[in-house]
Design a protein around this motif. Sequence first.
Motif, PDB file in Angstrom:
ATOM      1  N   VAL A 144     -19.218  44.196  67.134  1.00  0.00           N
ATOM      2  CA  VAL A 144     -18.218  45.216  67.459  1.00  0.00           C
ATOM      3  C   VAL A 144     -16.882  44.821  66.846  1.00  0.00           C
ATOM      4  CG1 VAL A 144     -19.370  45.947  69.569  1.00  0.00           C
ATOM      5  CG2 VAL A 144     -17.662  44.128  69.666  1.00  0.00           C
ATOM      6  N   LEU A 145     -16.024  45.800  66.652  1.00  0.00           N
ATOM      7  CA  LEU A 145     -14.759  45.612  65.940  1.00  0.00           C
ATOM      8  C   LEU A 145     -13.598  45.474  66.919  1.00  0.00           C
ATOM      9  CD1 LEU A 145     -15.164  48.353  63.169  1.00  0.00           C
ATOM     10  CD2 LEU A 145     -16.144  46.042  63.259  1.00  0.00           C
ATOM     11  N   GLU A 146     -12.687  44.558  66.588  1.00  0.00           N
ATOM     12  CA  GLU A 146     -11.416  44.482  67.307  1.00  0.00           C
ATOM     13  C   GLU A 146     -10.567  45.663  66.852  1.00  0.00           C
ATOM     14  OE1 GLU A 146      -9.490  43.775  69.993  1.00  0.00           O
ATOM     15  OE2 GLU A 146     -10.207  41.705  69.700  1.00  0.00           O
ATOM     16  N   THR A 147      -9.987  46.397  67.790  1.00  0.00           N
ATOM     17  CA  THR A 147      -9.281  47.631  67.436  1.00  0.00           C
ATOM     18  C   THR A 147      -7.770  47.476  67.373  1.00  0.00           C
ATOM     19  OG1 THR A 147      -9.256  48.334  69.758  1.00  0.00           O
ATOM     20  CG2 THR A 147     -11.130  49.036  68.402  1.00  0.00           C
ATOM     21  N   THR A 148      -7.281  46.264  67.627  1.00  0.00           N
ATOM     22  CA  THR A 148      -5.838  46.008  67.510  1.00  0.00           C
ATOM     23  C   THR A 148      -5.610  44.858  66.541  1.00  0.00           C
ATOM     24  OG1 THR A 148      -5.887  44.509  69.418  1.00  0.00           O
ATOM     25  CG2 THR A 148      -5.364  46.820  69.849  1.00  0.00           C
ATOM     26  N   ALA A 149      -4.380  44.715  66.085  1.00  0.00           N
ATOM     27  CA  ALA A 149      -4.058  43.699  65.087  1.00  0.00           C
ATOM     28  C   ALA A 149      -4.229  42.291  65.654  1.00  0.00           C
ATOM     29  CB  ALA A 149      -2.623  43.887  64.597  1.00  0.00           C
ATOM     30  N   SER A 150      -4.624  41.373  64.788  1.00  0.00           N
ATOM     31  CA  SER A 150      -4.806  39.976  65.167  1.00  0.00           C
ATOM     32  C   SER A 150      -3.496  39.209  65.004  1.00  0.00           C
ATOM     33  CB  SER A 150      -5.882  39.340  64.303  1.00  0.00           C
ATOM     34  OG  SER A 150      -7.109  40.012  64.480  1.00  0.00           O
ATOM     35  N   ALA A 151      -3.492  37.959  65.497  1.00  0.00           N
ATOM     36  CA  ALA A 151      -2.288  37.136  65.444  1.00  0.00           C
ATOM     37  C   ALA A 151      -2.545  35.853  64.673  1.00  0.00           C
ATOM     38  CB  ALA A 151      -1.809  36.801  66.854  1.00  0.00           C
ATOM     39  N   THR A 152      -1.545  35.375  63.988  1.00  0.00           N
ATOM     40  CA  THR A 152      -1.629  34.086  63.307  1.00  0.00           C
ATOM     41  C   THR A 152      -1.966  32.988  64.330  1.00  0.00           C
ATOM     42  OG1 THR A 152      -0.037  34.776  61.634  1.00  0.00           O
ATOM     43  CG2 THR A 152      -0.321  32.401  61.964  1.00  0.00           C
ATOM     44  N   GLY A 153      -2.865  32.076  63.923  1.00  0.00           N
ATOM     45  CA  GLY A 153      -3.243  30.976  64.785  1.00  0.00           C
ATOM     46  C   GLY A 153      -4.499  31.207  65.596  1.00  0.00           C
ATOM     47  N   GLN A 154      -5.002  32.449  65.661  1.00  0.00           N
ATOM     48  CA  GLN A 154      -6.236  32.709  66.404  1.00  0.00           C
ATOM     49  C   GLN A 154      -7.417  32.000  65.746  1.00  0.00           C
ATOM     50  OE1 GLN A 154      -6.619  37.003  66.544  1.00  0.00           O
ATOM     51  NE2 GLN A 154      -5.632  37.114  68.554  1.00  0.00           N
ATOM     52  N   ARG A 155      -8.326  31.451  66.584  1.00  0.00           N
ATOM     53  CA  ARG A 155      -9.529  30.823  66.062  1.00  0.00           C
ATOM     54  C   ARG A 155     -10.463  31.881  65.487  1.00  0.00           C
ATOM     55  NH1 ARG A 155     -14.816  29.010  67.122  1.00  0.00           N
ATOM     56  NH2 ARG A 155     -15.064  30.085  69.117  1.00  0.00           N
ATOM     57  N   ILE A 156     -11.117  31.552  64.368  1.00  0.00           N
ATOM     58  CA  ILE A 156     -12.074  32.461  63.740  1.00  0.00           C
ATOM     59  C   ILE A 156     -13.302  31.685  63.276  1.00  0.00           C
ATOM     60  CG2 ILE A 156     -10.358  34.154  62.946  1.00  0.00           C
ATOM     61  CD1 ILE A 156     -10.553  32.789  60.151  1.00  0.00           C
ATOM     62  N   TYR A 157     -14.344  32.411  62.959  1.00  0.00           N
ATOM     63  CA  TYR A 157     -15.517  31.836  62.296  1.00  0.00           C
ATOM     64  C   TYR A 157     -16.154  32.913  61.430  1.00  0.00           C
ATOM     65  CZ  TYR A 157     -18.277  34.014  66.127  1.00  0.00           C
ATOM     66  OH  TYR A 157     -18.838  34.873  67.032  1.00  0.00           O
ATOM     67  N   ILE A 158     -16.916  32.470  60.406  1.00  0.00           N
ATOM     68  CA  ILE A 158     -17.466  33.399  59.413  1.00  0.00           C
ATOM     69  C   ILE A 158     -18.932  33.074  59.143  1.00  0.00           C
ATOM     70  CG2 ILE A 158     -17.240  34.357  57.085  1.00  0.00           C
ATOM     71  CD1 ILE A 158     -14.347  33.371  57.051  1.00  0.00           C
ATOM     72  N   PRO A 159     -19.861  33.945  59.520  1.00  0.00           N
ATOM     73  CA  PRO A 159     -21.252  33.802  59.089  1.00  0.00           C
ATOM     74  C   PRO A 159     -21.470  34.590  57.802  1.00  0.00           C
ATOM     75  CG  PRO A 159     -21.099  35.423  60.850  1.00  0.00           C
ATOM     76  CD  PRO A 159     -19.691  35.005  60.521  1.00  0.00           C
ATOM     77  N   GLY A 160     -22.265  34.050  56.881  1.00  0.00           N
ATOM     78  CA  GLY A 160     -22.492  34.789  55.646  1.00  0.00           C
ATOM     79  C   GLY A 160     -23.462  34.122  54.705  1.00  0.00           C
ATOM     80  N   HIS A 161     -23.704  34.799  53.596  1.00  0.00           N
ATOM     81  CA  HIS A 161     -24.680  34.361  52.596  1.00  0.00           C
ATOM     82  C   HIS A 161     -23.980  34.030  51.287  1.00  0.00           C
ATOM     83  CE1 HIS A 161     -28.394  35.140  54.838  1.00  0.00           C
ATOM     84  NE2 HIS A 161     -27.732  36.140  55.397  1.00  0.00           N
ATOM     85  N   GLY A 162     -23.032  33.085  51.342  1.00  0.00           N
ATOM     86  CA  GLY A 162     -22.388  32.623  50.124  1.00  0.00           C
ATOM     87  C   GLY A 162     -23.396  32.128  49.113  1.00  0.00           C
ATOM     88  N   ASP A 163     -23.213  32.511  47.843  1.00  0.00           N
ATOM     89  CA  ASP A 163     -24.097  32.134  46.736  1.00  0.00           C
ATOM     90  C   ASP A 163     -25.508  32.714  46.873  1.00  0.00           C
ATOM     91  OD1 ASP A 163     -22.066  30.353  45.619  1.00  0.00           O
ATOM     92  OD2 ASP A 163     -22.516  29.078  47.324  1.00  0.00           O
ATOM     93  N   GLY A 164     -25.678  33.700  47.769  1.00  0.00           N
ATOM     94  CA  GLY A 164     -27.010  34.251  48.008  1.00  0.00           C
ATOM     95  C   GLY A 164     -27.906  33.301  48.765  1.00  0.00           C
TER      96      GLY A 164
END
Length: 405
Positions: free
Chosen positions: A303-323
Amino acid sequence: MKLSRILAAVTLAAALGGWATGPAAAAIPASPSAPAPDTAPEPQARMIGEELTASVAVLYTSDRQSRQEIRHPGAAYVKVHFSQLRLAPGDYVTVSNPAGTEVHTYHGKRTDGDADHTQHGRAGFGAMSIDGDVAVITLHATGKRSADQLTKRGYGAFTDGYWRGYSEEEIIANNPSPRSVCATDARRNVVCYQTSFPTEYSRSRAVAKLLIGGGGSCTTWRVGSTNRLLTNKHCFSTQAQVASSEVQFNYQCTTCTGTTAGAGTKVSGSTLIKVSPGSSSQLDYTLYSVNNFANIGSFGYLVLETTASATGQRIYIPGHGDGSPKRLSIYEDTQGGTQCTIKNANINTYNISYSCDTSGGNSGSPVLNANHKVVALHHLGGCPNNQGAKIHLIYNDIKNDIVNS
């Protein structure tokens, strides 16, 4: 049973009837179209394979089965393109790996239960890809073969080409890219975090590898509870490109130090729904649907966050870099060290920035916050400011096309 191995590309087969649904092509290009480059920081799409010609005929014999192999030593995958299937009613063709653990079935006329397929702007269709360097094409005869079927070459299954996946070394050679791994690459296979970060691991199940036209690669994911997926506009942006693409869920290693993954679940692109305006440095999104949506329901959605984010918030990224099989970016440099955060929540009108590690093929990855909602759509690489398009702005564009709950 007849068996032969196709070791090199040869001439095109003539396109006839059956599955032929588009204009015949005079020739197959040496490689599929690459996503267009942009100015730095650069979009992070990836070329992970190329298209080759191969005229292969699997003909009827006196046996119940006849087969051919398309073999490309060292290929990461093989994706077969059929120019024609001319089969008796009830007969069918399978495309499989040698072990028979990945099998895609096609009848002479599209039948319920047949595997997904892709379209490539010429007669025929692309079978779903086979992981590994061998695709076995088998013709299954269910009834008595006629004299015409046994003596005339117009009956059977015919290919005009295939795509083969590059090795890791070839991917690097074919994809000059900006520095997007900031210092030490801290990405790990998603299974490494199954116990230590169980929610991050669980949310990553909704993320899939996108194979574009047989040779390009990005990341994509389910957005909301209906048949909707997001990726980048610079990955694909037309209905023809959607129809030529595969989405591969659960393409991930089962061990923390593993380097290979099972085939997972593959579905094909269906309908282009909405594309962002502007360049790839702006919102850069494509919203689309897939065929056989029920097959991917078990992987969940984001689901999507519907308001703007703030500097310093923790994040993580799942993905298929390089396939590659799916990895998670949780730490910036070393395991157990500093976790990824938003470096600048307003680096410009459209983007946030971060030093979380990415690479080509991560284009389209979701950037999630500590509440496990998506705050950005990753699309630009270039340390120290890897960038993602602000998801609350994307939400404002697509909120009437998704169910964000």
